[in-house]
Design a protein around this motif. Structure first.
Motif, PDB file in Angstrom:
ATOM      1  N   PHE A   1       0.822  -1.212   0.000  1.00  0.00           N
ATOM      2  CA  PHE A   1       0.000   0.000   0.000  1.00  0.00           C
ATOM      3  C   PHE A   1       0.859   1.267   0.000  1.00  0.00           C
ATOM      4  O   PHE A   1       0.525   2.247  -0.665  1.00  0.00           O
ATOM      5  N   ALA A   2       1.952   1.239   0.743  1.00  0.00           N
ATOM      6  CA  ALA A   2       2.819   2.418   0.809  1.00  0.00           C
ATOM      7  C   ALA A   2       3.414   2.730  -0.562  1.00  0.00           C
ATOM      8  O   ALA A   2       3.441   3.887  -1.003  1.00  0.00           O
ATOM      9  N   GLY A   3       3.897   1.680  -1.252  1.00  0.00           N
ATOM     10  CA  GLY A   3       4.463   1.892  -2.578  1.00  0.00           C
ATOM     11  C   GLY A   3       3.444   2.418  -3.566  1.00  0.00           C
ATOM     12  O   GLY A   3       3.733   3.313  -4.375  1.00  0.00           O
ATOM     13  N   MET A   4       2.226   1.868  -3.511  1.00  0.00           N
ATOM     14  CA  MET A   4       1.164   2.327  -4.414  1.00  0.00           C
ATOM     15  C   MET A   4       0.827   3.787  -4.154  1.00  0.00           C
ATOM     16  O   MET A   4       0.683   4.587  -5.091  1.00  0.00           O
ATOM     17  N   ALA A   5       0.703   4.158  -2.862  1.00  0.00           N
ATOM     18  CA  ALA A   5       0.347   5.537  -2.526  1.00  0.00           C
ATOM     19  C   ALA A   5       1.446   6.507  -2.946  1.00  0.00           C
ATOM     20  O   ALA A   5       1.166   7.581  -3.504  1.00  0.00           O
ATOM     21  N   LEU A   6       2.698   6.142  -2.681  1.00  0.00           N
ATOM     22  CA  LEU A   6       3.810   7.038  -3.010  1.00  0.00           C
ATOM     23  C   LEU A   6       4.020   7.161  -4.517  1.00  0.00           C
ATOM     24  O   LEU A   6       4.325   8.252  -5.024  1.00  0.00           O
ATOM     25  N   SER A   7       3.880   6.055  -5.254  1.00  0.00           N
ATOM     26  CA  SER A   7       4.020   6.131  -6.715  1.00  0.00           C
ATOM     27  C   SER A   7       2.904   6.972  -7.309  1.00  0.00           C
ATOM     28  O   SER A   7       3.140   7.800  -8.205  1.00  0.00           O
ATOM     29  N   ALA A   8       1.674   6.776  -6.796  1.00  0.00           N
ATOM     30  CA  ALA A   8       0.546   7.568  -7.292  1.00  0.00           C
ATOM     31  C   ALA A   8       0.744   9.043  -6.969  1.00  0.00           C
ATOM     32  O   ALA A   8       0.490   9.921  -7.814  1.00  0.00           O
ATOM     33  N   GLY A   9       1.229   9.338  -5.751  1.00  0.00           N
ATOM     34  CA  GLY A   9       1.452  10.731  -5.379  1.00  0.00           C
ATOM     35  C   GLY A   9       2.517  11.395  -6.228  1.00  0.00           C
ATOM     36  O   GLY A   9       2.365  12.545  -6.658  1.00  0.00           O
ATOM     37  N   SER A  10       3.602  10.675  -6.498  1.00  0.00           N
ATOM     38  CA  SER A  10       4.684  11.236  -7.294  1.00  0.00           C
ATOM     39  C   SER A  10       4.235  11.503  -8.732  1.00  0.00           C
ATOM     40  O   SER A  10       4.485  12.585  -9.283  1.00  0.00           O
ATOM     41  N   LEU A  11       3.576  10.510  -9.338  1.00  0.00           N
ATOM     42  CA  LEU A  11       3.122  10.678 -10.715  1.00  0.00           C
ATOM     43  C   LEU A  11       2.039  11.748 -10.825  1.00  0.00           C
ATOM     44  O   LEU A  11       2.020  12.532 -11.781  1.00  0.00           O
ATOM     45  N   PHE A  12       1.131  11.796  -9.833  1.00  0.00           N
ATOM     46  CA  PHE A  12       0.082  12.820  -9.859  1.00  0.00           C
ATOM     47  C   PHE A  12       0.693  14.214  -9.795  1.00  0.00           C
ATOM     48  O   PHE A  12       0.333  15.098 -10.578  1.00  0.00           O
ATOM     49  N   ALA A  13       1.619  14.428  -8.858  1.00  0.00           N
ATOM     50  CA  ALA A  13       2.224  15.748  -8.717  1.00  0.00           C
ATOM     51  C   ALA A  13       2.984  16.157  -9.978  1.00  0.00           C
ATOM     52  O   ALA A  13       2.916  17.311 -10.421  1.00  0.00           O
ATOM     53  N   LEU A  14       3.711  15.200 -10.577  1.00  0.00           N
ATOM     54  CA  LEU A  14       4.473  15.497 -11.791  1.00  0.00           C
ATOM     55  C   LEU A  14       3.547  15.840 -12.957  1.00  0.00           C
ATOM     56  O   LEU A  14       3.703  16.882 -13.610  1.00  0.00           O
ATOM     57  N   ILE A  15       2.569  14.969 -13.227  1.00  0.00           N
ATOM     58  CA  ILE A  15       1.698  15.168 -14.393  1.00  0.00           C
ATOM     59  C   ILE A  15       0.799  16.383 -14.197  1.00  0.00           C
ATOM     60  O   ILE A  15       0.605  17.184 -15.120  1.00  0.00           O
ATOM     61  N   TYR A  16       0.240  16.549 -12.986  1.00  0.00           N
ATOM     62  CA  TYR A  16      -0.621  17.705 -12.734  1.00  0.00           C
ATOM     63  C   TYR A  16       0.176  19.002 -12.845  1.00  0.00           C
ATOM     64  O   TYR A  16      -0.315  19.999 -13.387  1.00  0.00           O
ATOM     65  N   GLY A  17       1.415  18.989 -12.341  1.00  0.00           N
ATOM     66  CA  GLY A  17       2.257  20.168 -12.480  1.00  0.00           C
ATOM     67  C   GLY A  17       2.523  20.522 -13.934  1.00  0.00           C
ATOM     68  O   GLY A  17       2.495  21.691 -14.321  1.00  0.00           O
ATOM     69  N   LEU A  18       2.746  19.499 -14.764  1.00  0.00           N
ATOM     70  CA  LEU A  18       2.974  19.738 -16.193  1.00  0.00           C
ATOM     71  C   LEU A  18       1.711  20.257 -16.875  1.00  0.00           C
ATOM     72  O   LEU A  18       1.782  21.114 -17.761  1.00  0.00           O
ATOM     73  N   ILE A  19       0.552  19.729 -16.462  1.00  0.00           N
ATOM     74  CA  ILE A  19      -0.713  20.219 -17.026  1.00  0.00           C
ATOM     75  C   ILE A  19      -0.915  21.694 -16.677  1.00  0.00           C
ATOM     76  O   ILE A  19      -1.325  22.508 -17.520  1.00  0.00           O
ATOM     77  N   LEU A  20      -0.626  22.053 -15.423  1.00  0.00           N
ATOM     78  CA  LEU A  20      -0.734  23.457 -15.016  1.00  0.00           C
ATOM     79  C   LEU A  20       0.211  24.336 -15.827  1.00  0.00           C
ATOM     80  O   LEU A  20      -0.151  25.440 -16.240  1.00  0.00           O
ATOM     81  N   LYS A  21       1.427  23.841 -16.049  1.00  0.00           N
ATOM     82  CA  LYS A  21       2.396  24.610 -16.833  1.00  0.00           C
ATOM     83  C   LYS A  21       1.916  24.790 -18.263  1.00  0.00           C
ATOM     84  O   LYS A  21       2.077  25.870 -18.854  1.00  0.00           O
TER      85      LYS A  21
END
Length: 518
Positions: free
Chosen positions: A198-218
């Protein structure tokens, strides 16, 4: 019915799923203007119909891949198909934009499972030389679906309205579910020895979400600096989550991702090529489509037909690459094809002038299509080489994640390059037009605010066309856009060449037993 026949029918089912999942990344592009009118919303709001799909797809690919490895690739693939079909029905009936955005997120969840697990199921279902051919065919479907969105979407929207792009998934999806249930064999159940990370799933999802959402905002706010608080916040979060993910995975007995995979130079080369393919070729299609529709005057359908010059090669070369990959060096074919793509982009860049025409574009588009048609299928089969059955879902998911991140990075990065060159070119040459200063200032600000995609609509508007200096403005805008697109094209050339160099350096040639080639 023989096992071989069952496997090939199963390949059809898996290909249908992948085709739908990836087609829905690009098919919506041509429907956005119609949605703006139907929902009476701004274009920026409607653009979240695209962003919601890309965001959820990128975030959930690894998670679904791991769940497939643990609880059965076929089982999770069928569930993903069902989610995709149900979400497509909801999207087609969506009464407002909020429902459509939520439905697109659910659709992407299903698409992630289909996209991530199909490759692994094919790799498990076929042995020896047949595996290369089957993965080549699946790779051709991946390339074809990514490139044919404007054509399919343009036809459906023109003939039946935007809701048809979702409804068409329902019968295809039902057929794919039936064929998968009947003809695709399940991988032996591996779940009894697994614990959910569960920890790996949450952290991978958080990292990818922050990266992709940040790029979308940019992408939506090109004026924001990379060092602005918004960008630093999202990208900083992505880095922190990623570091924590690596730390956690390195200490678990049964991690979500086996980090040992990245100690294999061949696999590292594979995911770098996937990244280059997404950033250099797939993202470039967005800018090529915009050029054809916004500046060259083609309708969505007309642009899609001309882009068959690119997409048709995936259909032609897919099975052939599987055959060749069993006999010759995949590493050399991938590397050489990427270098060929670099030449194609240089030819496209040379054609980017105010007099650009399809006659000038198609030779480069052919080379671009051949590159995609060769690399994508070979990448799939090469990435599966030496991977244990229990990790094939994750290996497939990682390849797809890097390809998806490449697309997002490419669209944002290429867009920023085009915007920068476009604005600088306008600023440099607008003052040379013989026109009143107040008018020049106002029109220049309007063009810069509209951006390169919409600048043509302003420069060639009926109101502006009546002014005596209209032709000079139109030529200036055209030249600025051509220069910006040339810069984008040259950047794509650099990306695919770097991908080719990395393939030559990191990838290895898999030793094939001659007995497998009968």
């Amino acid at each position: 019915m023989s096992k071989s026949t069952r496997s090939w029918i199963g390949l059809v089912a898996l290909s249908l799923g992948v085709f739908m999942a990836l087609l829905d990344v690009t098919i919506v592009n041509v429907a956005l203007p119609t949605m703006v009118r139907d929902f009476n919303e701004s274009f920026n709001n409607v653009q979240w119909v695209l962003n919601a799909y890309s965001l959820v797809l990128g975030v959930t690919l690894l998670i679904v891949s791991k769940i497939g490895d643990m609880y059965g690739l076929k089982r999770v693939f069928v569930i993903s198909l069902a989610i995709f079909v149900l979400a497509s029905a909801i999207n087609g009936m969506a009464p407002n934009l909020l429902v459509l955005d939520i439905g697109r997120g659910a659709q992407a969840l299903g698409g992630a499972g289909m996209n991530a697990l199909a490759m692994a199921l094919v790799a498990v279902s076929f042995k020896g030389s047949k595996r290369g051919v089957a993965l080549g065919i699946l790779g051709s479907i991946i390339g074809l679906s990514s490139a044919s969105g404007p054509l399919v979407g343009g036809y459906l929207v023109a003939q039946f309205g935007w809701r048809s792009i979702f409804y068409v998934n329902i019968p295809i999806g039902i057929v794919a579910i039936i064929l998968t249930v009947i003809y695709v064999d399940e991988v032996p159940d591996l779940s009894h020895d697994h614990q959910i990370d569960f920890a790996g799933m949450a952290l991978s999802a958080g990292s990818l979400f922050a990266l992709i959402y940040g790029l979308i905002l940019k992408e939506n706010h090109p004026k924001w600096h990379w060092t602005s608080p918004q960008m630093l916040g999202w990208f900083g979060a992505a880095i922190v989550f990623f570091i924590l993910f690596i730390w956690v995975e390195g200490r678990l007995k049964q991690p979500m991702v086996n980090l040992e995979m990245f100690k294999n130079p061949h696999f590292v080369g594979t995911v770098i090529v996937a990244l280059a393919l997404g950033a250099g070729i797939y993202s470039y299609n967005t800018y090529l489509t915009a050029l054809m529709q916004n500046y060259m005057g083609y309708s969505a359908l007309q642009a899609g037909v001309r882009q068959l010059t690119i997409s048709i090669w995936s259909l032609i070369l897919g099975p052939l690459t599987g055959y060749l990959g069993n006999r010759y060096s995949k590493k050399r074919m991938i590397s050489g094809s990427l270098f060929l793509g670099g030449i194609g982009f240089l030819m496209l860049a040379n054609a980017m002038t105010v007099n650009v025409s399809f006659a000038g574009l198609w030779p480069g588009m052919v080379l671009m299509g051949i590159t995609n048609g060769m690399v994508n299928p070979l990448l799939n089969s090469s990435g599966m080489e030496g991977v244990p059955v229990r990790e094939m879902g994750m290996a497939s998911g990682l390849i797809n994640v890097f390809r998806q991140i490449g697309v997002t990075l490419g669209i944002v990065g290429l867009g920023l390059i085009q915007n920068n060159v476009y604005e600088n070119d306008l600023t440099t040459h607008f003052g040379q037009i013989n026109m009143p200063k107040a008018a020049a200032t106002g029109i220049h600000q309007a063009l810069v605010s509209a951006g390169p995609f919409s600048g043509h609509g302003i420069a060639f508007s009926a109101r502006l066309a009546k002014l005596p200096f209209a032709h000079a403005i139109q030529q200036t805008v055209w030249q600025a856009y051509a220069n910006g697109t040339r810069a984008v094209t040259l950047t794509s050339a650099v990306i695919v060449v770097i991908g080719g160099i990395c393939a030559a350096v990191f990838m290895r040639n898999h030793k094939v037993n001659p007995s497998e080639l009968d």
